[in-house]
Scaffold this active site. Structure first.
Site, PDB file in Angstrom:
ATOM      1  N   ASP A   1       0.853  -1.195   0.000  1.00  0.00           N
ATOM      2  CA  ASP A   1       0.000   0.000   0.000  1.00  0.00           C
ATOM      3  C   ASP A   1       0.885   1.239   0.000  1.00  0.00           C
ATOM      4  O   ASP A   1       2.072   1.173   0.320  1.00  0.00           O
ATOM      5  CB  ASP A   1      -0.922   0.014   1.227  1.00  0.00           C
ATOM      6  CG  ASP A   1      -1.862   1.213   1.188  1.00  0.00           C
ATOM      7  OD1 ASP A   1      -2.564   1.383   0.174  1.00  0.00           O
ATOM      8  OD2 ASP A   1      -1.863   2.026   2.128  1.00  0.00           O
ATOM      9  N   SER A   2       0.282   2.363  -0.326  1.00  0.00           N
ATOM     10  CA  SER A   2       1.011   3.636  -0.304  1.00  0.00           C
ATOM     11  C   SER A   2       1.458   4.003   1.115  1.00  0.00           C
ATOM     12  O   SER A   2       2.377   4.783   1.277  1.00  0.00           O
ATOM     13  CB  SER A   2       0.114   4.742  -0.862  1.00  0.00           C
ATOM     14  OG  SER A   2      -1.099   4.779  -0.135  1.00  0.00           O
TER      15      SER A   2
ATOM     16  N   TYR B   1      -0.702   8.546  -2.514  1.00  0.00           N
ATOM     17  CA  TYR B   1      -0.629   8.312  -3.958  1.00  0.00           C
ATOM     18  C   TYR B   1      -1.827   8.944  -4.680  1.00  0.00           C
ATOM     19  O   TYR B   1      -1.755   9.234  -5.870  1.00  0.00           O
ATOM     20  CB  TYR B   1      -0.658   6.809  -4.251  1.00  0.00           C
ATOM     21  CG  TYR B   1       0.647   6.050  -4.024  1.00  0.00           C
ATOM     22  CD1 TYR B   1       1.733   6.616  -3.348  1.00  0.00           C
ATOM     23  CD2 TYR B   1       0.775   4.738  -4.489  1.00  0.00           C
ATOM     24  CE1 TYR B   1       2.901   5.894  -3.143  1.00  0.00           C
ATOM     25  CE2 TYR B   1       1.946   4.016  -4.300  1.00  0.00           C
ATOM     26  CZ  TYR B   1       3.004   4.592  -3.630  1.00  0.00           C
ATOM     27  OH  TYR B   1       4.157   3.872  -3.439  1.00  0.00           O
ATOM     28  N   GLY B   2      -2.921   9.104  -3.944  1.00  0.00           N
ATOM     29  CA  GLY B   2      -4.187   9.533  -4.560  1.00  0.00           C
ATOM     30  C   GLY B   2      -4.104  10.771  -5.432  1.00  0.00           C
ATOM     31  O   GLY B   2      -4.703  10.828  -6.503  1.00  0.00           O
TER      32      GLY B   2
ATOM     33  N   CYS C   1      -3.802  -0.983  -2.174  1.00  0.00           N
ATOM     34  CA  CYS C   1      -4.075   0.400  -2.556  1.00  0.00           C
ATOM     35  C   CYS C   1      -4.979   0.447  -3.791  1.00  0.00           C
ATOM     36  O   CYS C   1      -4.639  -0.111  -4.845  1.00  0.00           O
ATOM     37  CB  CYS C   1      -2.741   1.086  -2.847  1.00  0.00           C
ATOM     38  SG  CYS C   1      -2.892   2.816  -3.269  1.00  0.00           S
ATOM     39  N   ASN C   2      -6.099   1.124  -3.654  1.00  0.00           N
ATOM     40  CA  ASN C   2      -7.020   1.254  -4.792  1.00  0.00           C
ATOM     41  C   ASN C   2      -6.392   2.061  -5.925  1.00  0.00           C
ATOM     42  O   ASN C   2      -6.608   1.766  -7.097  1.00  0.00           O
ATOM     43  CB  ASN C   2      -8.304   1.948  -4.351  1.00  0.00           C
ATOM     44  CG  ASN C   2      -9.212   1.029  -3.567  1.00  0.00           C
ATOM     45  OD1 ASN C   2     -10.122   0.428  -4.107  1.00  0.00           O
ATOM     46  ND2 ASN C   2      -8.961   0.907  -2.272  1.00  0.00           N
ATOM     47  N   SER C   3      -5.608   3.090  -5.567  1.00  0.00           N
ATOM     48  CA  SER C   3      -5.006   3.936  -6.604  1.00  0.00           C
ATOM     49  C   SER C   3      -4.024   3.117  -7.452  1.00  0.00           C
ATOM     50  O   SER C   3      -3.978   3.273  -8.679  1.00  0.00           O
ATOM     51  CB  SER C   3      -4.271   5.120  -5.954  1.00  0.00           C
ATOM     52  OG  SER C   3      -5.129   5.799  -5.070  1.00  0.00           O
TER      53      SER C   3
ATOM     54  N   GLU D   1      -5.817   9.337   9.148  1.00  0.00           N
ATOM     55  CA  GLU D   1      -4.399   9.263   9.557  1.00  0.00           C
ATOM     56  C   GLU D   1      -4.199   9.896  10.933  1.00  0.00           C
ATOM     57  O   GLU D   1      -3.326   9.498  11.688  1.00  0.00           O
ATOM     58  CB  GLU D   1      -3.511   9.974   8.536  1.00  0.00           C
ATOM     59  CG  GLU D   1      -3.596   9.364   7.152  1.00  0.00           C
ATOM     60  CD  GLU D   1      -2.361   8.586   6.743  1.00  0.00           C
ATOM     61  OE1 GLU D   1      -1.274   8.975   7.165  1.00  0.00           O
ATOM     62  OE2 GLU D   1      -2.511   7.597   6.008  1.00  0.00           O
TER      63      GLU D   1
ATOM     64  N   CYS E   1     -11.115   3.143  -1.073  1.00  0.00           N
ATOM     65  CA  CYS E   1      -9.866   3.718  -0.577  1.00  0.00           C
ATOM     66  C   CYS E   1      -9.552   2.985   0.724  1.00  0.00           C
ATOM     67  O   CYS E   1     -10.462   2.749   1.537  1.00  0.00           O
ATOM     68  CB  CYS E   1     -10.051   5.217  -0.326  1.00  0.00           C
ATOM     69  SG  CYS E   1      -8.643   5.972   0.514  1.00  0.00           S
ATOM     70  N   THR E   2      -8.287   2.631   0.888  1.00  0.00           N
ATOM     71  CA  THR E   2      -7.890   1.815   2.038  1.00  0.00           C
ATOM     72  C   THR E   2      -8.295   2.408   3.387  1.00  0.00           C
ATOM     73  O   THR E   2      -8.513   1.679   4.345  1.00  0.00           O
ATOM     74  CB  THR E   2      -6.357   1.651   2.043  1.00  0.00           C
ATOM     75  OG1 THR E   2      -5.767   2.936   1.809  1.00  0.00           O
ATOM     76  CG2 THR E   2      -5.899   0.662   1.009  1.00  0.00           C
ATOM     77  N   HIS E   3      -8.353   3.735   3.463  1.00  0.00           N
ATOM     78  CA  HIS E   3      -8.609   4.377   4.753  1.00  0.00           C
ATOM     79  C   HIS E   3     -10.080   4.345   5.177  1.00  0.00           C
ATOM     80  O   HIS E   3     -10.383   4.475   6.359  1.00  0.00           O
ATOM     81  CB  HIS E   3      -8.178   5.847   4.696  1.00  0.00           C
ATOM     82  CG  HIS E   3      -6.696   6.031   4.642  1.00  0.00           C
ATOM     83  ND1 HIS E   3      -5.917   5.486   3.649  1.00  0.00           N
ATOM     84  CD2 HIS E   3      -5.859   6.703   5.459  1.00  0.00           C
ATOM     85  CE1 HIS E   3      -4.655   5.830   3.871  1.00  0.00           C
ATOM     86  NE2 HIS E   3      -4.595   6.571   4.951  1.00  0.00           N
TER      87      HIS E   3
HETATM   88  N1  DGL Z   1      -4.064   3.753  -0.249  1.00  0.00           N
HETATM   89  C1  DGL Z   1      -4.705   4.772  -1.041  1.00  0.00           C
HETATM   90  C2  DGL Z   1      -5.839   4.156  -1.853  1.00  0.00           C
HETATM   91  O1  DGL Z   1      -6.470   3.198  -1.445  1.00  0.00           O
HETATM   92  C3  DGL Z   1      -5.224   5.910  -0.178  1.00  0.00           C
HETATM   93  C4  DGL Z   1      -4.138   6.811   0.371  1.00  0.00           C
HETATM   94  C5  DGL Z   1      -3.313   7.488  -0.708  1.00  0.00           C
HETATM   95  O2  DGL Z   1      -3.808   8.437  -1.362  1.00  0.00           O
HETATM   96  O3  DGL Z   1      -2.192   7.053  -0.894  1.00  0.00           O
HETATM   97  O4  DGL Z   1      -6.101   4.616  -2.933  1.00  0.00           O
END
Ligand code: DGL
Length: 263
Positions: A25-26, A57-58, A88-90, A168, A198-200
């Site tokens: 993940d990011s 990363y978003g 990470c979805n991105s 966060e 999104c992971t969060h």
């Molecule tokens: N992990 C990122 C996602 O799921 C979210 C946080 C980021 O922007 O890196 O897209």
């Protein structure tokens, strides 16, 4: 590379199936996916790598996200993993073809399992679907395209970027979060289902669901990938411990603290 933190959780595995997974993940967010993998007892070893030096990363462009993901792939080549999950979805939205072309093990993203989970929920095609993700994820159109291919036409996609720093900061409820929810959701017609793309966002799932009086169905990437792996034959057979090793590109101690709180 910094020294790993090692945390143990009860789990189980089956013989003759992959048992060592790399989760990328990011940053810390992918721990929400790790939580589901631990709950479903799918692996005896999880190697987690969070690119905490370069999160988020978003807001970054697809070429940068892909370059970072390919660097993470190099990292995992040191561990003889059986498969890799891009939590990470991105990254899942932009870098899967390049990752798969360069890897000697299977690579799973989280978008396809999330869409499958929506399909399996069996909602009528007239349902309103709200997709929440980073700008990179929403900008890719991946969720929108795959969900419309299922036959849904009432689709809205949003990037509630403020949710990421709030999570966060450990803000999972209260006035600040409520203001952010109002900021993004006040004008929406209540959806029937929400993709937490999104992971969060699983960490504020209750607040997101409770915002809407109809309490929509939520699709959680971590649960979706765990269920997808299970339905592909990852059935637990014998009790064992899962060894979770956490690595990061910056400040692994901070990530370890977050893991203690979130897992
Ligand atoms: N992990 C990122 C996602 O799921 C979210 C946080 C980021 O922007 O890196 O897209």
């Amino acid at each position: 590379m910094k020294k790993p933190s090692i945390i143990h959780h009860p789990s189980s595995i089956i013989s003759n199936t992959p048992t060592k997974v790399g989760v990328f993940d990011s940053g810390a967010g992918g721990l929400t996916v790790v939580k589901s993998l631990l709950k479903h007892r799918l692996f005896d070893e999880i190697i987690y790598y969070g690119d905490t030096a370069r999160v988020p990363y978003g807001p970054k462009d697809p070429a940068t996200i892909t370059r970072y993901a390919l660097e993470a792939l190099e990292f995992f080549k040191n561990f003889e993993i059986d498969l890799m999950i891009t939590a990470c979805n991105s990254v899942s939205a932009h870098a899967l073809p390049e990752l798969r072309a360069k890897a000697s093990f299977p690579i799973y993203g989280v978008i396809e399992p999330g869409v499958l989970a929506l399909k399996n929920a069996g909602l009528p095609n007239s349902s309103r679907i709200l997709i929440l993700g980073t700008r990179a994820t929403i900008g890719s159109g991946r969720y929108q395209n795959e969900i419309s291919r299922l036959g849904f036409s009432n689709i809205e996609a949003l990037s509630p970027s403020l949710f990421v720093p709030l999570v966060e900061e450990g803000i999972f409820s209260g006035e600040l979060l409520q203001s952010a929810l109002d900021h993004y959701f006040a004008d929406l017609t209540p959806p029937d289902a929400i993709i937490l793309g999104c992971t969060h966002f699983p960490l504020i799932a209750d607040a997101i669901r409770d915002y809407f009086p109809n309490r929509p169905l939520l699709i959680h990437s971590g649960e979706a990938i765990a269920e997808h792996l299970e339905s592909s034959g990852f059935t637990p057979e014998r009790a064992k411990e899962t060894e979770l090793r956490i690595f990061s590109s910056d400040n692994p101690e901070a990530l370890k603290e977050i893991a203690k709180k979130w897992l």
